[in-house]
Scaffold this active site. Structure first.
Site, PDB file in Angstrom:
ATOM      1  N   THR A 263       0.812  -1.220   0.000  1.00  0.00           N
ATOM      2  CA  THR A 263       0.000   0.000   0.000  1.00  0.00           C
ATOM      3  C   THR A 263       0.850   1.276   0.000  1.00  0.00           C
ATOM      4  O   THR A 263       0.348   2.361  -0.271  1.00  0.00           O
ATOM      5  CB  THR A 263      -0.896   0.059   1.257  1.00  0.00           C
ATOM      6  OG1 THR A 263      -0.051   0.002   2.413  1.00  0.00           O
ATOM      7  CG2 THR A 263      -1.873  -1.092   1.294  1.00  0.00           C
TER       8      THR A 263
ATOM      9  N   CYS B   4       2.579   2.718   9.401  1.00  0.00           N
ATOM     10  CA  CYS B   4       1.687   2.768  10.559  1.00  0.00           C
ATOM     11  C   CYS B   4       2.469   2.648  11.857  1.00  0.00           C
ATOM     12  O   CYS B   4       3.585   2.168  11.875  1.00  0.00           O
ATOM     13  CB  CYS B   4       0.713   1.589  10.522  1.00  0.00           C
ATOM     14  SG  CYS B   4      -0.440   1.644   9.154  1.00  0.00           S
TER      15      CYS B   4
ATOM     16  N   CYS C 127      -1.890   0.501  15.157  1.00  0.00           N
ATOM     17  CA  CYS C 127      -2.879   0.825  14.110  1.00  0.00           C
ATOM     18  C   CYS C 127      -3.993  -0.224  14.081  1.00  0.00           C
ATOM     19  O   CYS C 127      -3.737  -1.423  14.068  1.00  0.00           O
ATOM     20  CB  CYS C 127      -2.207   0.890  12.735  1.00  0.00           C
ATOM     21  SG  CYS C 127      -3.388   1.317  11.427  1.00  0.00           S
TER      22      CYS C 127
ATOM     23  N   ARG D  57       4.227   6.778   2.898  1.00  0.00           N
ATOM     24  CA  ARG D  57       3.519   7.937   3.457  1.00  0.00           C
ATOM     25  C   ARG D  57       2.711   7.504   4.684  1.00  0.00           C
ATOM     26  O   ARG D  57       2.346   6.337   4.815  1.00  0.00           O
ATOM     27  CB  ARG D  57       2.639   8.600   2.398  1.00  0.00           C
ATOM     28  CG  ARG D  57       1.605   7.690   1.832  1.00  0.00           C
ATOM     29  CD  ARG D  57       0.836   8.328   0.667  1.00  0.00           C
ATOM     30  NE  ARG D  57      -0.326   7.504   0.390  1.00  0.00           N
ATOM     31  CZ  ARG D  57      -0.282   6.347  -0.254  1.00  0.00           C
ATOM     32  NH1 ARG D  57       0.866   5.902  -0.724  1.00  0.00           N
ATOM     33  NH2 ARG D  57      -1.379   5.638  -0.439  1.00  0.00           N
TER      34      ARG D  57
ATOM     35  N   CYS E 200       0.009   6.692   7.423  1.00  0.00           N
ATOM     36  CA  CYS E 200      -1.356   6.149   7.428  1.00  0.00           C
ATOM     37  C   CYS E 200      -2.314   7.211   7.970  1.00  0.00           C
ATOM     38  O   CYS E 200      -2.034   7.861   8.976  1.00  0.00           O
ATOM     39  CB  CYS E 200      -1.388   4.906   8.316  1.00  0.00           C
ATOM     40  SG  CYS E 200      -3.034   4.287   8.693  1.00  0.00           S
TER      41      CYS E 200
END
Ligand SMILES: [Zn+2]
Length: 380
Positions: free
Chosen positions: A60, A64, A68, A93, A95
């Site tokens: 993805t 995290c 999470c 990037r 979460c």
């Protein structure tokens, strides 16, 4: 460049360990223990470890914190990072659900994080539990317990591992055994010497001899800042230096790599030499300059941060310290700048004092001034 003293994979180990050690946990064993603790926290969604690491999910592109609530990704897609900054460097990037950058974690995790950074920065001092206890104003018992529960290893094992890796790096860089041990915080006791030998699987001398069979090629050329030396291993540039005479440059190279075979090779390095000169004059913005340099975890953090300062701009030492998340480390940042082995390629000249004073420069303040002036002119 790798960023963590312990968790990053060994770079360029010149020799394989010949036998496993039983005397003390090796750096690899300590890294494995820390890794195991993180997998457990990952599986348990352990909130108490928020702030001690993040995990990136390659499918993805998101990272995290341990707690999470999202569905656990497949393990083969998971990479651990010490902090958000590292995950971002690797292209992940944050979460949106667990907002790993918004939390600083529990007081325990903050304490352990601070301890790790402190240990990395002070590895050449006697890092006894009492010393740490004074520094962090907690009882030795409390420190012990917190460290172990958060990281999965004792502070002593962690210190040993950081130290051991530092010794290896020093030996690989060609420093003699005594210097290598001292700079990593080992005294001259024969017990420590023997333990290092057992961890290396051979005596430090033997390890060093293997490590320094390396060939370093170099060239000396004219540059806008006077005579310039570029030296490289077969993996990349290991030194960029300036001086007033060729003799001075050669002497410097000998001091830095006393045991390597040093070979002049103008032809092989001509392209880098031209690229670097163009870079200084602002005629080439992104020259290919692969680096092969040794650094502590802290130096790497500072140097990577310097590489992000745009051309023509400057930052203060304290701003860099803040940027890497260690606002109190201003002096250590200045030290890291002063020990930069590759001028210009790592733009330590873009760091100045808070009050606008240029501060110091390893290759002389006039060169720093000249470099900054050229960059300003090229940008205008
Ligand atoms: Zn998340």
């Amino acid at each position: 460049m790798a960023t963590n003293a312990i968790l990053s994979q060994e770079e360029a180990a010149p020799m394989k360990r010949t036998k496993p050690s039983t005397a003390a946990p090796t750096a690899d064993a300590v890294a494995a223990l820390i890794h195991a603790r993180r997998w457990q926290a990952f599986a348990d969604r352990d909130r108490s470890l928020d702030g001690t690491f993040v995990f990136g999910v390659s499918s993805t592109g998101v990272f995290c914190r341990p707690s999470c609530p999202a569905k656990r990704p497949r393990r083969e897609n998971v990479t651990f990072f010490d902090d958000a900054l590292q995950a971002e460097h690797a292209g992940y990037r944050a979460c949106l659900r667990c907002r790993p950058k918004a939390v600083d974690g529990s007081p325990q995790s903050a304490l352990v994080r601070a301890m790790c950074r402190y240990i990395e920065q002070h590895i050449d001092t006697p890092l006894t539990l009492n010393a740490l206890s004074k520094e962090f104003r907690r009882s030795p018992f409390h420190l012990q317990r917190t460290f172990k529960s958060v990281l999965g290893v004792s502070s002593k094992a962690y210190i040993d591992a950081v130290r051991f890796r530092q010794v290896k790096q020093n030996l690989q860089a060609g420093h003699d055994v005594t210097t290598s041990l001292y700079a990593a915080g080992y005294g001259s006791s024969s017990r420590l010497y023997e333990r290092t030998a057992s961890q290396l699987g051979m005596t430090p001398e033997k390890y060093r001899r293997g490590a320094v069979a390396a060939v370093i090629r170099y060239t000396i050329a004219d540059s806008p800042l006077g005579r310039m030396l570029i030296a490289a291993t077969d993996k990349g540039i290991c030194a960029i230096q300036f001086a007033n005479s060729d003799h001075e440059l050669q002497q410097g190279l000998m001091r830095e790599f006393p045991f390597a075979t040093r070979r002049p090779d103008d032809q092989a390095l001509a392209e880098w030499s031209v690229n670097l000169t163009r870079l200084m004059q602002g005629r080439e913005l992104n020259p290919s300059l692969p680096l092969d340099i040794r650094a502590t975890a802290f130096q790497r953090r500072v140097w990577e941060s310097l590489q992000k300062i745009p051309r023509g701009e400057t930052r203060s030492y304290s701003a860099v310290a803040k940027k890497i998340g260690m606002p109190k480390a201003t002096r250590a940042v200045a030290r890291a700048c002063a020990t930069n082995p590759v001028a210009v390629a790592i733009p330590c000249h873009r760091v100045i004092r808070e009050d606008g004073d240029l501060g110091g420069y390893r290759w002389g303040i006039e060169r720093k001034e000249h470099l900054l002036a050229m960059e300003k002119a090229a940008g205008a």
